[in-house]
Design a protein around this motif. Structure first.
Motif, PDB file in Angstrom:
ATOM      1  N   GLY A  19     -62.045  -3.600  79.068  1.00  0.00           N
ATOM      2  CA  GLY A  19     -63.145  -4.282  79.645  1.00  0.00           C
ATOM      3  C   GLY A  19     -64.501  -3.472  79.274  1.00  0.00           C
ATOM      4  N   ASP A  20     -65.687  -3.969  79.217  1.00  0.00           N
ATOM      5  CA  ASP A  20     -66.829  -3.261  78.880  1.00  0.00           C
ATOM      6  C   ASP A  20     -67.862  -3.006  80.135  1.00  0.00           C
ATOM      7  N   ALA A  85     -55.917  -9.480  82.903  1.00  0.00           N
ATOM      8  CA  ALA A  85     -56.597 -10.523  82.514  1.00  0.00           C
ATOM      9  C   ALA A  85     -57.687 -10.413  81.169  1.00  0.00           C
ATOM     10  N   ILE A  86     -58.113  -9.057  81.212  1.00  0.00           N
ATOM     11  CA  ILE A  86     -58.841  -8.614  80.202  1.00  0.00           C
ATOM     12  C   ILE A  86     -58.072  -8.146  78.934  1.00  0.00           C
ATOM     13  N   LYS A  87     -58.475  -8.609  77.660  1.00  0.00           N
ATOM     14  CA  LYS A  87     -57.984  -7.953  76.497  1.00  0.00           C
ATOM     15  C   LYS A  87     -59.029  -7.648  75.556  1.00  0.00           C
ATOM     16  N   GLY A  88     -59.098  -6.321  75.161  1.00  0.00           N
ATOM     17  CA  GLY A  88     -60.122  -5.900  74.372  1.00  0.00           C
ATOM     18  C   GLY A  88     -59.426  -4.739  73.329  1.00  0.00           C
ATOM     19  N   ASN A  89     -60.276  -4.495  72.387  1.00  0.00           N
ATOM     20  CA  ASN A  89     -59.594  -3.440  71.507  1.00  0.00           C
ATOM     21  C   ASN A  89     -60.272  -1.895  71.546  1.00  0.00           C
ATOM     22  N   THR A  90     -61.414  -1.997  72.379  1.00  0.00           N
ATOM     23  CA  THR A  90     -62.093  -0.516  72.348  1.00  0.00           C
ATOM     24  C   THR A  90     -62.088  -0.177  74.007  1.00  0.00           C
ATOM     25  N   ILE A  91     -61.563   0.834  74.134  1.00  0.00           N
ATOM     26  CA  ILE A  91     -61.686   1.575  75.464  1.00  0.00           C
ATOM     27  C   ILE A  91     -62.698   2.305  75.837  1.00  0.00           C
TER      28      ILE A  91
END
Length: 463
Positions: A19-20, A85-91
């Motif tokens: 998530g951002d 429910a959130i999928k992203g590449n950058t933490i």
């Protein structure tokens, strides 16, 4: 309310899947409700509600979860469950907190929780006696008392950390008049972002008398004629039409999805030149006022329409992403069980130059709506249907006989174009507004206005 170290860990856990943005909303609310009928207290309910909401963004994705488990383990579990429910590449890591000082413009001299219940009941009984003794036809009076204290904390991954306390008080008076053949209702419900001092300073003679006067007046009224007429709508709660039929259409909840007739129209003429429409959460001690919204943004005055030109919208943090526009401090929610979205605070038509006497005297034939009742509106189109609680005929520039059963039917954006006179007697009325993020205290307001033509539902053949 929660340790900063715990909140930091929760915000980080919420971002573990990419998530951002993450946010924690903590609420601790105390409420007190009393109801009096036939001069006796019928019910007395007090309660406390505590919970935490956790929200996560990833681009235009939004996930919301809430819990009543304030332990660190419980909060981390809720945050990580939501993050699935959130999928992203950058933490990303949350920014360091920057404490924000809340500057309150709503002084509270007498905290309601410090006031004995008997003092509250005495106010209710006085209102009851005034209303009940107004006229022999008053058969029933119900008085409701409400106060609440809401303590909130908002923290997010952008470094925001802010706490606020909101205190509100309201008295609602309903009178029923009957002549043995029919019954009519009257209602008045003043409220404020204030403590018990609001009750002590309330003009009970005015509000309690008005509630019964409305019921008695309508008992002797004749059926309202139907047709198209100029309509004069009085100040204060008269603003409910534009709140429902226009205000909701200016909220980003609708605008961001192009579900509003006002979408993509900033800079265009959407109302007559005499209409300026404002939402102002900073008005001192008003029922719909806030210090900060439920996303931690400072309350502000938002001019939505100025001299007929659309100037802006009410925007919350998530819809700001969709619209690529900044938040306007309009993210509100009923409680921690709801994710915030764009909502009104104190919304009103700004005062004009005409006096109420001039507006009436310049109306040859029409309807005067003194007090509005409830209604329905389609927020996508702005089409509305509102009952009038107290109305009169206007003939030759003078108020005539009272009429009952009047209904105002129209379209909000079109009605804005047909406002041809605006009075100088701005006043606000307290109400509750329901939408996606629950039921919220709001003010609606306006000075007396005249709409050059409206469809009035009533009974054909009456005049």
């Amino acid at each position: 309310m929660l340790a900063k170290s715990v909140i930091e860990d929760v915000l980080s856990a919420a971002l573990e899947t990419g998530g951002d943005f993450s946010e924690v909303f903590v609420e601790d609310r105390y409420t007190n409700n009393l109801s009096l009928q036939s001069g006796k207290v019928e019910s007395s309910m007090s309660g406390r509600d505590f919970g935490i909401g956790i929200r996560i963004f990833k681009g235009l994705q939004s996930v919301y979860a809430y819990t009543t488990d304030s332990s660190k383990e419980g909060l981390l579990k809720a945050a990580r469950n939501a993050a699935q429910a959130i999928k992203g590449n950058t933490i990303i890591q949350p920014q360091a907190f920057v404490n924000q000082l809340v500057v309150t413009s709503h002084p509270i001299p007498i905290h309601p929780r410090e006031v004995e219940k008997v003092r509250k009941v005495n106010v209710m009984k006085k209102a009851y006696e005034i209303s009940k003794n107004y006229h022999d036809s008053i058969k029933q009076v119900t008085v409701r008392y409400f106060d609440e204290e809401q303590n909130v904390l908002v923290a997010n991954s952008e470094g925001k950390f802010v706490e606020d306390r909101r205190i509100r008080s309201r008295l609602a008076i309903q009178s029923i008049a009957s002549d043995g053949q029919q019954m009519q209702n009257g209602f008045y419900g003043p409220g404020a972002h204030s403590g018990f001092e609001f009750m002590e300073n309330l003009d009970l003679d005015h509000y309690a008398t008005e509630s019964s006067r409305i019921a008695v007046t309508m008992l002797g009224a004749t059926p309202c004629p139907s047709g198209k007429f100029p309509v004069v709508i009085d100040n204060e709660f008269g603003g409910v039409i534009f709140h429902e039929a226009c205000g909701h259409g200016l909220e980003a909840t609708a605008v961001a999805k192009n579900n509003s007739v006002f979408a993509n129209r900033i800079g265009e003429k959407v109302a007559s030149d005499v209409v300026t429409y404002i939402d102002d959460g900073t008005l001192q001690n008003e029922w719909g006022s806030i210090n900060i919204d439920d996303e931690g943004e400072t309350a502000r005055k938002n001019v939505l329409i100025e001299n007929g030109i659309l100037k802006g919208y009410l925007i919350d943090k998530f819809n700001a992403r969709r619209m690529e526009m900044p938040s306007t401090g309009s993210g509100r929610r009923q409680n921690y069980r709801f994710a915030p979205t764009s909502r009104m605070t104190n919304t009103y038509i700004a005062p004009g130059k005409s006096t109420p006497e001039e507006i009436i005297s310049n109306t040859e034939h029409g309807i005067y709506a003194k007090y509005m009742g409830g209604g329905q509106v389609n927020p996508t189109t702005g089409d509305y249907n509102f009952a009038v609680m107290e109305a009169y005929m206007v003939k030759d520039g003078k108020l005539g006989k009272p009429v009952r059963g009047a209904t105002l039917i129209g379209n909000g954006p079109k009605t804005l174009q047909l406002v041809d006179m605006v009075g100088n007697n701005l006043a606000h009325g307290a109400g509750m507004c329901g939408s996606l993020s629950g039921s919220l205290p709001v003010n609606v307001g306006q000075p007396m206005i005249r709409v050059s033509e409206m469809t009035v539902g009533g009974r054909k053949g009456d005049e």
